[in-house]
Design a protein around this motif. Structure first.
Motif, PDB file in Angstrom:
ATOM      1  N   ALA A   1      71.023 -21.554 -22.172  1.00 12.01           N
ATOM      2  CA  ALA A   1      69.606 -21.194 -22.253  1.00 12.01           C
ATOM      3  C   ALA A   1      68.721 -22.430 -22.210  1.00 12.01           C
ATOM      4  O   ALA A   1      67.600 -22.388 -21.698  1.00 12.01           O
ATOM      5  N   ALA A   2      69.218 -23.544 -22.723  1.00 12.88           N
ATOM      6  CA  ALA A   2      68.425 -24.773 -22.747  1.00 12.88           C
ATOM      7  C   ALA A   2      68.431 -25.491 -21.405  1.00 12.88           C
ATOM      8  O   ALA A   2      67.413 -26.039 -20.969  1.00 12.88           O
ATOM      9  N   SER A   3      69.580 -25.508 -20.724  1.00 15.88           N
ATOM     10  CA  SER A   3      69.713 -26.296 -19.498  1.00 15.88           C
ATOM     11  C   SER A   3      69.520 -25.479 -18.221  1.00 15.88           C
ATOM     12  O   SER A   3      69.025 -25.990 -17.216  1.00 15.88           O
ATOM     13  N   GLY A   4      69.923 -24.215 -18.244  1.00 14.20           N
ATOM     14  CA  GLY A   4      69.831 -23.396 -17.039  1.00 14.20           C
ATOM     15  C   GLY A   4      70.954 -23.629 -16.050  1.00 14.20           C
ATOM     16  O   GLY A   4      70.982 -23.006 -14.993  1.00 14.20           O
ATOM     17  N   VAL A   5      71.866 -24.519 -16.367  1.00 13.97           N
ATOM     18  CA  VAL A   5      73.017 -24.790 -15.503  1.00 13.97           C
ATOM     19  C   VAL A   5      74.275 -24.767 -16.360  1.00 13.97           C
ATOM     20  O   VAL A   5      74.212 -24.866 -17.583  1.00 13.97           O
ATOM     21  N   THR A   6      75.412 -24.644 -15.718  1.00 13.38           N
ATOM     22  CA  THR A   6      76.675 -24.657 -16.439  1.00 13.38           C
ATOM     23  C   THR A   6      77.777 -25.163 -15.523  1.00 13.38           C
ATOM     24  O   THR A   6      77.749 -24.926 -14.314  1.00 13.38           O
TER      25      THR A   6
ATOM     26  N   GLY B   1      79.324 -16.665  -8.715  1.00 16.19           N
ATOM     27  CA  GLY B   1      78.986 -17.811  -9.556  1.00 16.19           C
ATOM     28  C   GLY B   1      77.795 -17.449 -10.414  1.00 16.19           C
ATOM     29  O   GLY B   1      77.277 -16.327 -10.349  1.00 16.19           O
ATOM     30  N   ALA B   2      77.348 -18.394 -11.221  1.00 11.74           N
ATOM     31  CA  ALA B   2      76.222 -18.125 -12.111  1.00 11.74           C
ATOM     32  C   ALA B   2      74.953 -17.887 -11.304  1.00 11.74           C
ATOM     33  O   ALA B   2      74.618 -18.679 -10.430  1.00 11.74           O
ATOM     34  N   PRO B   3      74.232 -16.786 -11.576  1.00  8.67           N
ATOM     35  CA  PRO B   3      72.971 -16.552 -10.860  1.00  8.67           C
ATOM     36  C   PRO B   3      71.921 -17.571 -11.287  1.00  8.67           C
ATOM     37  O   PRO B   3      71.990 -18.137 -12.376  1.00  8.67           O
ATOM     38  N   PHE B   4      70.938 -17.789 -10.420  1.00 15.41           N
ATOM     39  CA  PHE B   4      69.920 -18.785 -10.756  1.00 15.41           C
ATOM     40  C   PHE B   4      69.038 -18.325 -11.918  1.00 15.41           C
ATOM     41  O   PHE B   4      68.281 -19.121 -12.476  1.00 15.41           O
ATOM     42  N   THR B   5      69.155 -17.047 -12.314  1.00 13.59           N
ATOM     43  CA  THR B   5      68.432 -16.525 -13.475  1.00 13.59           C
ATOM     44  C   THR B   5      69.231 -16.691 -14.767  1.00 13.59           C
ATOM     45  O   THR B   5      68.891 -16.087 -15.787  1.00 13.59           O
ATOM     46  N   LEU B   6      70.265 -17.509 -14.737  1.00 12.42           N
ATOM     47  CA  LEU B   6      71.143 -17.675 -15.905  1.00 12.42           C
ATOM     48  C   LEU B   6      70.361 -18.101 -17.143  1.00 12.42           C
ATOM     49  O   LEU B   6      70.595 -17.585 -18.238  1.00 12.42           O
ATOM     50  N   GLN B   7      69.453 -19.041 -16.986  1.00  9.58           N
ATOM     51  CA  GLN B   7      68.710 -19.552 -18.138  1.00  9.58           C
ATOM     52  C   GLN B   7      67.904 -18.447 -18.814  1.00  9.58           C
ATOM     53  O   GLN B   7      67.957 -18.280 -20.034  1.00  9.58           O
ATOM     54  N   ARG B   8      67.149 -17.701 -18.018  1.00  7.35           N
ATOM     55  CA  ARG B   8      66.347 -16.615 -18.578  1.00  7.35           C
ATOM     56  C   ARG B   8      67.230 -15.528 -19.172  1.00  7.35           C
ATOM     57  O   ARG B   8      66.895 -14.931 -20.211  1.00  7.35           O
ATOM     58  N   LEU B   9      68.364 -15.264 -18.562  1.00  5.73           N
ATOM     59  CA  LEU B   9      69.296 -14.257 -19.064  1.00  5.73           C
ATOM     60  C   LEU B   9      69.796 -14.644 -20.457  1.00  5.73           C
ATOM     61  O   LEU B   9      69.809 -13.817 -21.377  1.00  5.73           O
ATOM     62  N   CYS B  10      70.196 -15.890 -20.617  1.00  3.86           N
ATOM     63  CA  CYS B  10      70.697 -16.352 -21.916  1.00  3.86           C
ATOM     64  C   CYS B  10      69.584 -16.360 -22.961  1.00  3.86           C
ATOM     65  O   CYS B  10      69.825 -16.038 -24.133  1.00  3.86           O
ATOM     66  N   GLU B  11      68.371 -16.735 -22.557  1.00  2.91           N
ATOM     67  CA  GLU B  11      67.240 -16.695 -23.483  1.00  2.91           C
ATOM     68  C   GLU B  11      67.008 -15.273 -23.989  1.00  2.91           C
ATOM     69  O   GLU B  11      66.748 -15.058 -25.176  1.00  2.91           O
ATOM     70  N   LEU B  12      67.114 -14.313 -23.085  1.00  6.95           N
ATOM     71  CA  LEU B  12      66.887 -12.923 -23.445  1.00  6.95           C
ATOM     72  C   LEU B  12      67.980 -12.394 -24.369  1.00  6.95           C
ATOM     73  O   LEU B  12      67.704 -11.604 -25.286  1.00  6.95           O
ATOM     74  N   LEU B  13      69.203 -12.831 -24.153  1.00  4.39           N
ATOM     75  CA  LEU B  13      70.301 -12.399 -25.016  1.00  4.39           C
ATOM     76  C   LEU B  13      70.225 -13.034 -26.401  1.00  4.39           C
ATOM     77  O   LEU B  13      70.714 -12.463 -27.375  1.00  4.39           O
ATOM     78  N   LEU B  14      69.611 -14.196 -26.481  1.00  2.07           N
ATOM     79  CA  LEU B  14      69.455 -14.852 -27.781  1.00  2.07           C
ATOM     80  C   LEU B  14      68.314 -14.231 -28.592  1.00  2.07           C
ATOM     81  O   LEU B  14      68.411 -14.098 -29.818  1.00  2.07           O
ATOM     82  N   GLN B  15      67.228 -13.848 -27.905  1.00  2.00           N
ATOM     83  CA  GLN B  15      66.066 -13.261 -28.583  1.00  2.00           C
ATOM     84  C   GLN B  15      65.607 -12.023 -27.814  1.00  2.00           C
ATOM     85  O   GLN B  15      64.574 -12.044 -27.137  1.00  2.00           O
TER      86      GLN B  15
ATOM     87  N   LYS C   1      59.732  -4.661 -27.035  1.00  2.51           N
ATOM     88  CA  LYS C   1      59.810  -3.862 -28.256  1.00  2.51           C
ATOM     89  C   LYS C   1      60.387  -2.472 -27.994  1.00  2.51           C
ATOM     90  O   LYS C   1      60.164  -1.547 -28.779  1.00  2.51           O
ATOM     91  N   SER C   2      61.134  -2.338 -26.919  1.00  2.00           N
ATOM     92  CA  SER C   2      61.840  -1.092 -26.646  1.00  2.00           C
ATOM     93  C   SER C   2      63.088  -1.414 -25.842  1.00  2.00           C
ATOM     94  O   SER C   2      63.130  -2.403 -25.100  1.00  2.00           O
ATOM     95  N   THR C   3      64.095  -0.574 -25.997  1.00  2.00           N
ATOM     96  CA  THR C   3      65.355  -0.809 -25.283  1.00  2.00           C
ATOM     97  C   THR C   3      65.178  -0.630 -23.782  1.00  2.00           C
ATOM     98  O   THR C   3      65.781  -1.352 -22.984  1.00  2.00           O
ATOM     99  N   ARG C   4      64.348   0.301 -23.391  1.00  4.07           N
ATOM    100  CA  ARG C   4      64.134   0.558 -21.967  1.00  4.07           C
ATOM    101  C   ARG C   4      63.519  -0.669 -21.275  1.00  4.07           C
ATOM    102  O   ARG C   4      63.922  -1.029 -20.177  1.00  4.07           O
ATOM    103  N   LYS C   5      62.548  -1.276 -21.910  1.00  2.00           N
ATOM    104  CA  LYS C   5      61.929  -2.467 -21.325  1.00  2.00           C
ATOM    105  C   LYS C   5      62.922  -3.626 -21.277  1.00  2.00           C
ATOM    106  O   LYS C   5      62.935  -4.409 -20.315  1.00  2.00           O
ATOM    107  N   LEU C   6      63.744  -3.744 -22.306  1.00  2.00           N
ATOM    108  CA  LEU C   6      64.773  -4.786 -22.310  1.00  2.00           C
ATOM    109  C   LEU C   6      65.766  -4.572 -21.175  1.00  2.00           C
ATOM    110  O   LEU C   6      66.124  -5.512 -20.456  1.00  2.00           O
TER     111      LEU C   6
END
Length: 206
Positions: free
Chosen positions: A32-37, A90-104, A110-115
């Motif tokens: 989530a911090a780097s966006g790469v792996t 391979g890892a999608p270029f949205t990896l960083q945002r994906l990990c951020e979303l899974l962390l918070q 504020k709804s499961t549908r929007k998430l």
């Protein structure tokens, strides 16, 4: 550290009882911090699929806005999202945002549908991290020239006048003329006004 992270992921994949751990959480935070792996995607994707399932079910249990059965249930939804994730080579270029979303997950939604909608958008892309040069450009330090550094450090020392183009220097004065040339030039200067003031022939006849 990389070998340790690889070992943690390998142990997670090999385990029959999947569960999160501080070490796996640290891998998620790093991505989530780097966006790469540089970790093996086949193992990292397995952990991310597990995390999506865990997060969506936790949020659905909190908000209770998904049906318990059917295509829109939490179980069917996470299964569909996992299929999208595991379909990447391979890892999608949205990896960083994906990990951020899974962390918070409930920071912005504020709804499961929007998430779920946000996760779906992050997983319906075609570009991979390896195909996108932007994360690499952000992490690499670009050398700065001495000239640019100098201007940056002394930006207040330059005024608008100092950067305007300068006029070419004036030519040096001509050396003094010799005696004969000086007398000729003086005579010419005296005669010229007189010639301008002299009446024309037409005026004289009148």
């Amino acid at each position: 550290l990389r070998r340790m992270a690889e070992a943690v992921l390998e142990a997670f994949v090999a385990s029959t009882e999947k569960k999160s751990s501080p070490e796996l959480q640290a891998i998620l935070e790093e991505s989530a911090a780097s966006g790469v792996t540089d970790l093996p995607w086949e193992n990292l994707s397995q952990f991310l699929a597990f995390k999506i399932d865990e997060v969506v079910k936790e949020v659905a249990a909190e908000y209770k806005d998904l049906p318990e059965t059917g295509e829109d249930s939490a179980s069917e939804t996470t299964k569909r999202l996992a299929e999208l994730l595991l379909g990447f080579e391979g890892a999608p270029f949205t990896l960083q945002r994906l990990c951020e979303l899974l962390l918070q997950p409930t920071r912005h939604y504020k709804s499961t549908r929007k998430l779920v909608c946000a996760l779906d958008k992050l997983l319906t892309v075609s570009t991979l991290v390896s195909d996108d040069p932007l994360p690499l450009m952000e992490t690499e330090e670009q050398p700065e020239s001495d000239y640019v550094s100098f201007l940056g450090e002394n930006e207040h020392a330059f005024s608008a006048a100092s950067v305007m183009p300068r006029r070419p220097p004036s030519p040096p004065p001509s050396p003094p003329a010799s005696g004969v040339e000086a007398s000729s030039e003086a005579a010419a200067s005296d005669v010229a006004p007189m010639a301008e003031d002299a009446p024309s022939e037409g005026n004289m006849e009148m």
